[in-house]
Design an enzyme around this catalytic site. Sequence first.
Site, PDB file in Angstrom:
ATOM      1  N   ASP A  21      63.262  65.487 -62.569  1.00 17.95           N
ATOM      2  CA  ASP A  21      63.207  65.397 -64.028  1.00 17.95           C
ATOM      3  C   ASP A  21      64.551  64.973 -64.611  1.00 17.95           C
ATOM      4  O   ASP A  21      64.611  64.285 -65.638  1.00 17.95           O
ATOM      5  CB  ASP A  21      62.785  66.729 -64.641  1.00 17.95           C
ATOM      6  CG  ASP A  21      61.303  67.030 -64.447  1.00 17.95           C
ATOM      7  OD1 ASP A  21      60.569  66.131 -63.988  1.00 17.95           O
ATOM      8  OD2 ASP A  21      60.896  68.171 -64.735  1.00 17.95           O
ATOM      9  N   ASP A  39      44.229  72.611 -51.460  1.00 17.90           N
ATOM     10  CA  ASP A  39      44.306  73.785 -50.587  1.00 17.90           C
ATOM     11  C   ASP A  39      44.717  73.331 -49.187  1.00 17.90           C
ATOM     12  O   ASP A  39      43.925  72.728 -48.460  1.00 17.90           O
ATOM     13  CB  ASP A  39      42.958  74.493 -50.546  1.00 17.90           C
ATOM     14  CG  ASP A  39      42.976  75.743 -49.676  1.00 17.90           C
ATOM     15  OD1 ASP A  39      44.037  76.057 -49.096  1.00 17.90           O
ATOM     16  OD2 ASP A  39      41.925  76.392 -49.570  1.00 17.90           O
ATOM     17  N   ALA A  63      54.555  76.266 -47.774  1.00 19.15           N
ATOM     18  CA  ALA A  63      54.464  77.008 -46.511  1.00 19.15           C
ATOM     19  C   ALA A  63      53.833  78.363 -46.764  1.00 19.15           C
ATOM     20  O   ALA A  63      53.837  78.870 -47.896  1.00 19.15           O
ATOM     21  CB  ALA A  63      55.848  77.192 -45.875  1.00 19.15           C
ATOM     22  N   THR A  65      54.720  81.827 -46.250  1.00 20.32           N
ATOM     23  CA  THR A  65      56.020  82.457 -46.005  1.00 20.32           C
ATOM     24  C   THR A  65      55.983  83.982 -45.989  1.00 20.32           C
ATOM     25  O   THR A  65      57.042  84.611 -45.907  1.00 20.32           O
ATOM     26  CB  THR A  65      57.037  82.004 -47.064  1.00 20.32           C
ATOM     27  OG1 THR A  65      56.532  82.323 -48.370  1.00 20.32           O
ATOM     28  CG2 THR A  65      57.281  80.499 -46.976  1.00 20.32           C
ATOM     29  N   THR A 104      62.316  76.568 -40.469  1.00 13.84           N
ATOM     30  CA  THR A 104      62.997  77.845 -40.646  1.00 13.84           C
ATOM     31  C   THR A 104      63.781  78.277 -39.419  1.00 13.84           C
ATOM     32  O   THR A 104      63.479  77.880 -38.291  1.00 13.84           O
ATOM     33  CB  THR A 104      61.945  78.931 -40.982  1.00 13.84           C
ATOM     34  OG1 THR A 104      62.552  80.222 -40.986  1.00 13.84           O
ATOM     35  CG2 THR A 104      60.834  78.953 -39.939  1.00 13.84           C
ATOM     36  N   TYR A 128      54.799  84.249 -37.950  1.00 13.31           N
ATOM     37  CA  TYR A 128      55.351  83.272 -38.895  1.00 13.31           C
ATOM     38  C   TYR A 128      56.200  82.236 -38.161  1.00 13.31           C
ATOM     39  O   TYR A 128      56.013  81.019 -38.341  1.00 13.31           O
ATOM     40  CB  TYR A 128      56.186  83.978 -39.964  1.00 13.31           C
ATOM     41  CG  TYR A 128      57.018  83.041 -40.807  1.00 13.31           C
ATOM     42  CD1 TYR A 128      56.411  82.154 -41.699  1.00 13.31           C
ATOM     43  CD2 TYR A 128      58.407  83.028 -40.698  1.00 13.31           C
ATOM     44  CE1 TYR A 128      57.171  81.294 -42.469  1.00 13.31           C
ATOM     45  CE2 TYR A 128      59.176  82.162 -41.464  1.00 13.31           C
ATOM     46  CZ  TYR A 128      58.553  81.298 -42.349  1.00 13.31           C
ATOM     47  OH  TYR A 128      59.314  80.428 -43.096  1.00 13.31           O
ATOM     48  N   LYS A 132      55.510  78.107 -37.658  1.00 11.51           N
ATOM     49  CA  LYS A 132      56.466  77.079 -38.075  1.00 11.51           C
ATOM     50  C   LYS A 132      56.914  76.241 -36.881  1.00 11.51           C
ATOM     51  O   LYS A 132      57.109  75.021 -37.002  1.00 11.51           O
ATOM     52  CB  LYS A 132      57.661  77.724 -38.769  1.00 11.51           C
ATOM     53  CG  LYS A 132      57.342  78.420 -40.083  1.00 11.51           C
ATOM     54  CD  LYS A 132      56.808  77.449 -41.127  1.00 11.51           C
ATOM     55  CE  LYS A 132      57.877  76.556 -41.689  1.00 11.51           C
ATOM     56  NZ  LYS A 132      57.371  75.675 -42.771  1.00 11.51           N
ATOM     57  N   TRP A 158      67.104  81.665 -45.451  1.00 13.71           N
ATOM     58  CA  TRP A 158      67.474  82.573 -46.539  1.00 13.71           C
ATOM     59  C   TRP A 158      67.484  81.856 -47.895  1.00 13.71           C
ATOM     60  O   TRP A 158      68.449  81.937 -48.663  1.00 13.71           O
ATOM     61  CB  TRP A 158      68.834  83.213 -46.258  1.00 13.71           C
ATOM     62  CG  TRP A 158      68.925  84.000 -45.001  1.00 13.71           C
ATOM     63  CD1 TRP A 158      68.050  83.993 -43.944  1.00 13.71           C
ATOM     64  CD2 TRP A 158      69.977  84.896 -44.613  1.00 13.71           C
ATOM     65  NE1 TRP A 158      68.492  84.832 -42.943  1.00 13.71           N
ATOM     66  CE2 TRP A 158      69.671  85.400 -43.317  1.00 13.71           C
ATOM     67  CE3 TRP A 158      71.158  85.323 -45.227  1.00 13.71           C
ATOM     68  CZ2 TRP A 158      70.485  86.294 -42.642  1.00 13.71           C
ATOM     69  CZ3 TRP A 158      71.980  86.222 -44.554  1.00 13.71           C
ATOM     70  CH2 TRP A 158      71.632  86.708 -43.275  1.00 13.71           C
TER      71      TRP A 158
END
Length: 316
Positions: A21, A39, A63, A65, A104, A128, A132, A158
């Site tokens: 933007d 979805d 993701a 998460t 990650t 998780y 990934k 993080w």
Amino acid sequence: MNILVFGKDGQLGKAFQKLFDSMHSTEVHIQYVGREQCDLSNSAVLLDFLRQSKPDLIINAAAYTAVDKAETEVEVAFAINAKAPELMALYAAEHGATLLHYSTDYVFDGNKEGFYVEADPRNPLGIYGKTKAAGEEAIEKVFSIPNQGQYAILRTSWVYGDGSNFIRTILRLAKEREELKVIADQYGVPTSAEWLAQVSFNLALDQHFNLRKFSSGIYHAVPAGETTWHGLARLAAQAAIDVGIALMAGSEAIRPIPAVEYPLPAPRPTNSRMDTAKLRKAIESIGDMSKLEHCKRLWGDEVQAYVARLAQDGLI
């Protein structure tokens, strides 16, 4: 130029929207996609969406998460974190598009001494991380066959930005309690979503929104330095105090504890530090020192600026 940004309601998705933007390009059509529009757990819906949208650049900031919930919601976690990226990669490879996908530190077990490099073997501890890692492997497999597309898997850690995150939780609790206890034996690098969006833009696009050519592969994308959750909490608290926010628990009242004193359903890697030399080299090759300096910014400077913005916006 058509750009799809998946994960519009997440911290990174919002950072991309803020960045784009601010640039006011009339030559680019950007579509921000949330679950309402597509979805990602439904492969047929995703494939149809990609074919209709015809993107030149796919930014997958979406993701699953929920690290602890993933231990029981295995199927949906794999669908969003592994199958959906594979389908995006297949589209990009077939149509000559660019894919930016975010991964990650949880793909590692955390047992390495020092900083992880991109070529280190994956060995995720929980569901998780396994999902990934599977997403990374699927993208690599798709692009291993000659094609006209390109991809970057940006591993980060993080993340914080516009939304719920560790820093905002700590500051809220520090206003309510006289003492906090925070894990001090898990190491990593806090990453600003705005910093990550800008680094991603610098890698993939020039100022006119023309796609750059870069070497496809995995890039570690975190600011410079390292800390622990305890170190991050203390710095965030002090940064808030420095801009005039009154806290019941100042930085000295945030006590270090070992991870074993704060058990969680899913295991976390003890060491999440990642070497970023590969990313810096790619950014340096662009020839713009300001872009390299942004890439090399210290995590602590980013956190202090973030806390100052939260205070200015009345969000602490």
